[in-house]
Write a protein that holds these residues in place. Sequence first.
Motif, PDB file in Angstrom:
ATOM      1  N   SER A 146      15.896  18.688  22.471  1.00 17.45           N
ATOM      2  CA  SER A 146      14.452  18.818  22.641  1.00 17.45           C
ATOM      3  C   SER A 146      14.042  18.524  24.084  1.00 17.45           C
ATOM      4  CB  SER A 146      13.731  17.837  21.708  1.00 17.45           C
ATOM      5  OG  SER A 146      12.378  17.670  22.075  1.00 17.45           O
ATOM      6  N   PRO A 147      12.969  19.151  24.563  1.00 20.07           N
ATOM      7  CA  PRO A 147      12.454  18.793  25.898  1.00 20.07           C
ATOM      8  C   PRO A 147      12.034  17.332  26.013  1.00 20.07           C
ATOM      9  CG  PRO A 147      11.515  20.879  25.162  1.00 20.07           C
ATOM     10  CD  PRO A 147      12.235  20.294  23.987  1.00 20.07           C
ATOM     11  N   TYR A 148      11.899  16.646  24.863  1.00 19.07           N
ATOM     12  CA  TYR A 148      11.539  15.229  24.882  1.00 19.07           C
ATOM     13  C   TYR A 148      12.749  14.325  24.638  1.00 19.07           C
ATOM     14  CZ  TYR A 148       6.816  17.117  24.464  1.00 19.07           C
ATOM     15  OH  TYR A 148       5.647  17.812  24.676  1.00 19.07           O
ATOM     16  N   GLY A 149      13.950  14.859  24.747  1.00 20.83           N
ATOM     17  CA  GLY A 149      15.134  14.045  24.578  1.00 20.83           C
ATOM     18  C   GLY A 149      15.582  13.960  23.128  1.00 20.83           C
ATOM     19  N   PHE A 150      16.485  13.016  22.869  1.00 20.11           N
ATOM     20  CA  PHE A 150      17.092  12.922  21.539  1.00 20.11           C
ATOM     21  C   PHE A 150      16.702  11.613  20.875  1.00 20.11           C
ATOM     22  CE2 PHE A 150      20.130  12.857  18.170  1.00 20.11           C
ATOM     23  CZ  PHE A 150      20.437  14.185  17.936  1.00 20.11           C
ATOM     24  N   GLY A 151      15.816  11.728  19.865  1.00 14.37           N
ATOM     25  CA  GLY A 151      15.393  10.579  19.086  1.00 14.37           C
ATOM     26  C   GLY A 151      14.212   9.845  19.684  1.00 14.37           C
ATOM     27  N   GLY A 152      13.527   9.082  18.830  1.00 18.70           N
ATOM     28  CA  GLY A 152      12.558   8.110  19.302  1.00 18.70           C
ATOM     29  C   GLY A 152      11.199   8.612  19.730  1.00 18.70           C
ATOM     30  N   THR A 153      10.824   9.859  19.347  1.00 16.86           N
ATOM     31  CA  THR A 153       9.518  10.381  19.758  1.00 16.86           C
ATOM     32  C   THR A 153       8.796  11.031  18.588  1.00 16.86           C
ATOM     33  OG1 THR A 153      10.515  12.487  20.447  1.00 16.86           O
ATOM     34  CG2 THR A 153      10.166  10.820  22.153  1.00 16.86           C
ATOM     35  N   ALA A 154       7.470  11.069  18.702  1.00 15.11           N
ATOM     36  CA  ALA A 154       6.621  11.799  17.769  1.00 15.11           C
ATOM     37  C   ALA A 154       6.557  13.267  18.183  1.00 15.11           C
ATOM     38  CB  ALA A 154       5.230  11.176  17.747  1.00 15.11           C
ATOM     39  N   LEU A 155       5.853  14.064  17.413  1.00 12.01           N
ATOM     40  CA  LEU A 155       5.790  15.497  17.665  1.00 12.01           C
ATOM     41  C   LEU A 155       5.324  15.818  19.076  1.00 12.01           C
ATOM     42  CD1 LEU A 155       5.960  18.447  16.720  1.00 12.01           C
ATOM     43  CD2 LEU A 155       3.664  18.186  15.748  1.00 12.01           C
ATOM     44  N   ASP A 156       4.373  15.063  19.594  1.00 13.41           N
ATOM     45  CA  ASP A 156       3.843  15.338  20.924  1.00 13.41           C
ATOM     46  C   ASP A 156       4.697  14.755  22.042  1.00 13.41           C
ATOM     47  OD1 ASP A 156       3.324  12.631  20.683  1.00 13.41           O
ATOM     48  OD2 ASP A 156       1.161  12.789  21.042  1.00 13.41           O
ATOM     49  N   GLY A 157       5.845  14.183  21.697  1.00 15.07           N
ATOM     50  CA  GLY A 157       6.741  13.608  22.695  1.00 15.07           C
ATOM     51  C   GLY A 157       6.470  12.162  23.031  1.00 15.07           C
ATOM     52  N   SER A 158       5.450  11.576  22.451  1.00 22.57           N
ATOM     53  CA  SER A 158       5.132  10.176  22.754  1.00 22.57           C
ATOM     54  C   SER A 158       6.184   9.258  22.134  1.00 22.57           C
ATOM     55  CB  SER A 158       3.745   9.813  22.230  1.00 22.57           C
ATOM     56  OG  SER A 158       3.649  10.048  20.836  1.00 22.57           O
ATOM     57  N   LEU A 314      13.006  20.537  16.218  1.00 21.29           N
ATOM     58  CA  LEU A 314      12.712  21.968  16.299  1.00 21.29           C
ATOM     59  C   LEU A 314      11.227  22.211  16.534  1.00 21.29           C
ATOM     60  CD1 LEU A 314      14.948  23.484  13.463  1.00 21.29           C
ATOM     61  CD2 LEU A 314      15.491  23.134  15.888  1.00 21.29           C
ATOM     62  N   GLN A 315      10.386  21.428  15.873  1.00 16.23           N
ATOM     63  CA  GLN A 315       8.946  21.581  16.084  1.00 16.23           C
ATOM     64  C   GLN A 315       8.582  21.286  17.538  1.00 16.23           C
ATOM     65  OE1 GLN A 315       6.291  19.940  12.928  1.00 16.23           O
ATOM     66  NE2 GLN A 315       8.213  19.286  11.974  1.00 16.23           N
ATOM     67  N   GLN A 316       9.230  20.294  18.125  1.00 16.66           N
ATOM     68  CA  GLN A 316       8.954  19.959  19.531  1.00 16.66           C
ATOM     69  C   GLN A 316       9.365  21.098  20.462  1.00 16.66           C
ATOM     70  OE1 GLN A 316      11.123  16.296  20.039  1.00 16.66           O
ATOM     71  NE2 GLN A 316       9.340  15.029  19.600  1.00 16.66           N
ATOM     72  N   ILE A 317      10.568  21.615  20.269  1.00 19.49           N
ATOM     73  CA  ILE A 317      11.038  22.721  21.117  1.00 19.49           C
ATOM     74  C   ILE A 317      10.090  23.900  20.996  1.00 19.49           C
ATOM     75  CG2 ILE A 317      12.925  24.327  21.573  1.00 19.49           C
ATOM     76  CD1 ILE A 317      14.790  22.196  20.223  1.00 19.49           C
ATOM     77  N   ARG A 318       9.752  24.240  19.755  1.00 19.81           N
ATOM     78  CA  ARG A 318       8.884  25.409  19.514  1.00 19.81           C
ATOM     79  C   ARG A 318       7.516  25.202  20.156  1.00 19.81           C
ATOM     80  NH1 ARG A 318       9.829  25.600  14.370  1.00 19.81           N
ATOM     81  NH2 ARG A 318      11.645  26.975  14.646  1.00 19.81           N
ATOM     82  N   ALA A 319       6.967  23.995  20.052  1.00 19.02           N
ATOM     83  CA  ALA A 319       5.639  23.726  20.615  1.00 19.02           C
ATOM     84  C   ALA A 319       5.650  23.846  22.133  1.00 19.02           C
ATOM     85  CB  ALA A 319       5.165  22.335  20.193  1.00 19.02           C
ATOM     86  N   VAL A 320       6.699  23.328  22.787  1.00 18.67           N
ATOM     87  CA  VAL A 320       6.772  23.426  24.244  1.00 18.67           C
ATOM     88  C   VAL A 320       6.933  24.881  24.676  1.00 18.67           C
ATOM     89  CG1 VAL A 320       8.185  22.862  26.263  1.00 18.67           C
ATOM     90  CG2 VAL A 320       7.585  21.075  24.615  1.00 18.67           C
ATOM     91  N   LEU A 321       7.764  25.643  23.978  1.00 10.80           N
ATOM     92  CA  LEU A 321       7.937  27.050  24.344  1.00 10.80           C
ATOM     93  C   LEU A 321       6.673  27.864  24.071  1.00 10.80           C
ATOM     94  CD1 LEU A 321      11.609  27.781  23.238  1.00 10.80           C
ATOM     95  CD2 LEU A 321      10.731  27.188  25.510  1.00 10.80           C
TER      96      LEU A 321
END
Length: 360
Positions: A146-158, A314-321
């Motif tokens: 994911s663009p937000y790394g691996f583990g430890g984040t919510a959907l918005d990357g926080s 997957l939701q994070q990757i899709r949202a960033v793209l």
Amino acid sequence: MTGTLLPGIVARSIPTSRYTANVLARATDPTVAAGADAAADAARTVVFVHGNVSSSLFWQPLMLSLPEGTRAVAVDLRGFGDSETLPVYATRGVRDFSEDVAAVLDELGTGPVHLVGWSMGGGVVMQLLLDRPDLVRSLTLVSTVSPYGFGGTALDGSLLTPDAAGTGGGGVNPEFVERLAAGDTGEDSPASPRAVYRAAYVAPGFTTEYEDLWVESMLTTATGVDNYPGDATATDAWPGFAPGPRGVLNTMAPTYFDTSSIVDLPEKPPILWIHGALDAIVNDGSFFDLNQLGAAGVVPGWPGPDVAPPQPMLQQIRAVLERYQAEGGVTREVVFEGSGHSPHIEKPEEFLAELTAWVS
């Protein structure tokens, strides 16, 4: 050269300003194969970046299948394959890796290339796009982190906790690391590299004549706190550890890694995202995510979904793209049914068709 090369593939050791890189190419490529330093006359240059616990050996069948006129180059990252083993400073995210790849491309004089990054390599090529956009013609993200790394984040990357508890080098099975270091090629334990390959790298039941080669590739991984998996720090938050500043797994900890700012780039090369529907590593509920293991009762003491939800990768990757596209970029998502974490080896014909159409 310790890795097994398929007929038609050659290796070259390339000294750069950062490290000595092992680079694979097709034997017909006059640039890498013959040791020239100027860019080849090929119509397309495709550069492959492997993932964690692997090496450029995984790319060989795909490289050989590319159409004539396509220059194919695969780079071993530091501490993998036959490249030089140097410390990985995780507080820089994956920049040790992305800057190494950039140094190889500069040494080869490639100019902008089509970058293909698998798993952790997807994070590496996204970081390279941020820091060296002059080297990027397009990105193909294969089962990418994911663009937000691996583990430890919510959907918005926080961050779920300020120190990203449960991510990084502390979460790895120590027996797996021991077996990697020992060069174990057997299958007598679920923690053996071969068993992990079968359970996590590919979909259940997948077989291939290259399995021994893939295990060999995994075994090139340098182990230790400065390489794989890295170190950890203590935390009061569940499960009791947080990322340390050293080593491979910590490079993808969300305290250090965030490539979501690709959406803000003024020039946006096209991005193709290919992943398997049965990916065991990158998914919305990955069993490589400590929070998912806690939710499943594998790791005791899980504080619940309000405190430690599994990462929706997957939701994070899709949202960033989707944001990337909304800001003027071109993206395409391709899902291969029946494929796991390695669609380039599990679905080679389908993968080749998508890639060649993308870089043409």
